[in-house]
Design an enzyme around this catalytic site. Structure first.
Site, PDB file in Angstrom:
ATOM      1  N   GLU A   1       0.791  -1.218   0.000  1.00 24.95           N
ATOM      2  CA  GLU A   1       0.000   0.000   0.000  1.00 24.95           C
ATOM      3  C   GLU A   1       0.832   1.282   0.000  1.00 24.95           C
ATOM      4  O   GLU A   1       0.401   2.289  -0.567  1.00 24.95           O
ATOM      5  CB  GLU A   1      -0.944   0.006   1.222  1.00 24.95           C
TER       6      GLU A   1
ATOM      7  N   SER B   1     -58.644 -15.098  26.330  1.00 28.63           N
ATOM      8  CA  SER B   1     -58.898 -15.323  27.749  1.00 28.63           C
ATOM      9  C   SER B   1     -57.647 -15.317  28.610  1.00 28.63           C
ATOM     10  O   SER B   1     -57.735 -15.266  29.832  1.00 28.63           O
ATOM     11  CB  SER B   1     -59.622 -16.655  27.951  1.00 28.63           C
TER      12      SER B   1
END
Length: 674
Positions: free
Chosen positions: A93, A362
């Site tokens: 790089e 319920s």
């Protein structure tokens, strides 16, 4: 003035120099104007934020169970990184990294010559500092303006950071593919190793990712990744960092990424929910920060919860035309031990356990009865009339339109009679019922309507489990939580759940004992008999909504609380599925396993002897079954014999369990027994 007059060749030089200075001044002004955005970026002092946090999740015992967000790790010091990783990166790089001032004029010139000869773009001239400037401050757009900003920011970085600090930032912030930022996270992800332990071949593969991480990621294209790694090794030789003989072994034995099975064993529905909870806790920390989160989930119970849902759906789902199920398991304190949000996370990531979109039927009735008991005017043995009732033009009815006459509250809840909770809601007021439901754990808002007592609201499985935990723990607030501790990668504590937080009492002890006694009767002789756990006092409630779209069972012991839901995502009707069938069976299957080889905790008001209901041969809303007599002084042996008898009768009993979902006139409804 003759001295200012020049002629001939000297005039030519003066004109050239004059025009050059003019254009140079204009260029400086233009460059300054173009650099202003860069100055503003550095003045803010803020780096680019990555897309999300980086979270590593552990189970309750400290074992890793999954990750969410990005993957990053900035805790590794530069000095501990392998030399060959650093050299591979520099050779590929930016070979002159320690020599230039942020912009490598020689490198740019060389790249221009190389590209001109190739008549294409084959080599870039950006330095590591420039790449870092882009990562920290800029976007990835390829424009002249962005390149100018990048150059200015590179100069700024060089004046504010040392070379080693810049290189450390680069290794930490570079995107490496697969959702990984930085070499440490990439090494863990691709090779399953600490970055300090990677080989030369693996280091060369990592160094090759900086150029194009999505193209050269080994889990995407291993051949391309190995080819790029080989180029990196060549660069190291050319740069003089290593000899050809030293890299030969790495060329002959290239690196390979480990296989990853992200969604096979992880409790993914739980992790998705926990990730949202974590982000709420750490919202003040910068995006991109990495954390380790210790959760409350128990991997053994989680696996069994998943198996309980999947096996029931596999065996009986088709017969009942039901495709999805969800389950949440808590300890009475609120600690989430298991969460199942659906049948298959790979096919659907929608979490049905946390989405408040289904009616409880319920299974909401215990909130009504608890509100009544809290007034002090009602007890489990209080007698009330089961008879037709209308509120305006709304006349709820029991299933089969039959009525039992005078019944106790305990019997009414066990048989899931509809008219009784409606009468109780008139006696207490509907708003107190809604308020208590919210205090106990129902977080989403809902309208307070005439049908509230029959569960015509929308809730989540998680909230139902959290609310029922109040009954299990003696009446205290038990908000569900899945996070026990959060630390940074360096071990700094960010959050620690307080175990000694003052508890908020929601229900009186007498109310809890009464509800537990009544819900115990649901399991022993009511609509939830299939949920009975041999040897363990358990209480709970079934629930089924209109047209059998939702079927529930929510219940608890002294050790665990669990809520189970079955239904279809498109709200289509099931084939008469009630809460007393698959939900109760799933709950019981899980609880039998969960209570094996542990000490069974006490449950106030729900011991083995306290399970009597009166004799009745009336058909009830959920099962149409005769109610068995349970003397209040039964011995454990006698109680066990009766339970065995009930289990033999179960296969002969049809459970009906329906509840209204709208305030229509004279609906053929009956809030489920369940």
């Amino acid at each position: 003035m003759s001295i200012f007059r020049v002629t001939g060749f000297r005039r030519f030089l003066v004109e050239v120099i004059s025009d050059g200075l003019t254009f140079f001044a204009m260029g400086l002004v233009l460059m300054t104007a173009l650099a202003l955005p860069s100055f503003q970026v550095t003045a803010s002092g803020e780096f680019n934020q990555v897309d999300d946090y980086a979270i590593t999740f552990l189970d309750r015992y400290g074992n890793e169970i999954g990750r969410r967000g990005i993957r990053t790790d900035d805790s590794i010091e530069l000095a501990t990184l392998p030399d060959y990783l650093i050299n591979a990166t520099l050779a590929t790089e930016d070979r002159r990294f320690y020599e230039h001032f942020g912009i490598d004029i020689m490198g740019i010139s060389r790249a221009m010559v190389t590209n001109a000869r190739a008549q294409s773009f084959v080599e870039g001239g950006s330095t590591i500092t420039q790449q870092l400037a882009k990562n920290l401050f800029l976007s990835s757009e390829k424009t002249i303006t962005r390149k100018l900003h990048e150059a200015f920011l590179a100069l700024w970085l060089e004046t504010h950071y040392s070379k080693d600090e810049i290189l450390k930032l680069y290794f930490d912030r570079a995107y490496m593919g697969g959702g990984n930022f930085g070499v440490a996270a990439a090494a863990e992800y691709y090779f399953g190793k600490k970055v300090q332990n990677i080989s030369l071949a693996e280091a060369s593969m990592l160094a090759g990712l900086f150029k194009a991480p999505t193209k050269y990621a080994p889990h995407v294209d291993l051949a391309a990744a190995r080819g790029r790694a080989n180029d990196v090794l060549t660069n190291m030789v050319q740069a003089g960092f290593m000899t050809e003989g030293q890299v030969t072994a790495a060329r002959l034995s290239p690196a390979a990424a480990i296989e990853r099975f992200e969604n096979v064993e992880s409790p993914n529905y739980f992790l998705d929910w926990a990730f949202g909870e974590v982000k709420t806790i750490i919202k003040d920390y910068p995006i991109g920060t990495a954390f380790v989160v210790r959760t409350t989930v128990d991997p053994v119970l989680q696996k069994h919860a998943e198996n309980s849902i999947s096996s029931i759906l596999r065996e009986e789902g088709e017969a009942f035309n039901v495709q999805q199920g969800a389950m949440v398991v808590l300890e009475p304190s609120g600690a989430v031990r298991a969460m199942v949000g659906g049948k298959d996370y790979g096919k659907s990531q929608f979490n049905r356990a946390t989405s408040p979109t289904r009616q409880p039927g319920s299974s909401f009735k215990p909130f009504v009865y608890a509100t009544a008991l809290e007034t002090g005017k009602f007890r489990p043995n209080t007698v009330i009339t089961d008879a037709p009732i209308c509120i305006g033009d709304w006349c709820p009815k029991n299933y089969g339109r039959s009525y039992a006459g005078r019944v106790t509250l305990k019997s009414a809840l066990a048989r899931s009679i509809n008219t009784v909770p409606v009468r109780l809601s008139q006696a207490t007021g509907r708003q107190p019922i809604a308020d208590l439901a919210h205090k106990m754990g129902i977080q989403n808002s809902f309208p307070v309507t005439r049908s509230l007592a029959l569960g015509v609201i929308s809730v989540s499985v998680l909230d139902m489990a959290s609310s029922y935990a109040v009954f299990a723990n003696g009446g205290y607030k038990a908000k569900a939580f899945g996070i026990s501790r959060i630390t940074t990668l360096r071990g700094d504590v960010v959050f620690d759940a307080k175990k000694d937080i003052a508890q908020e009492r929601i229900l009186q002890t007498e109310t809890v004992a009464g509800i537990n006694e009544m819900l115990r009767a649901v399991v022993t002789s009511g609509t939830g008999r299939r949920a009975d756990v041999p040897g363990t006092p358990a209480s709970g409630k079934t629930g089924t909504t209109q047209s059998y779209r939702d079927a529930w069972f929510a219940g608890y012991t002294g050790n665990y609380v669990a809520a189970v839901w079955y239904g279809n995502d498109d709200y289509t009707k099931t084939n008469n599925l009630t809460g007393g069938r698959l939900p109760a069976q799933t709950w019981q299957k899980f609880m039998v396993y969960a209570h094996s080889n542990i000490k069974v905790a006490n449950l106030i008001g729900a011991d083995f002897n306290n399970i009597a209901v009166e004799v009745s041969t009336e058909q009830n809303g959920d099962d149409q079954s005769p109610q068995l007599v349970r003397p209040p002084t039964l011995t454990p042996d006698a109680g066990e014999k009766l339970r065995k008898l009930e289990r033999k009768l179960e296969d002969l009993l049809l459970v009906f369990d329906r509840a209204p979902t709208a305030e229509n006139t004279n609906p053929p409804l009956q809030s489920p027994l369940g």
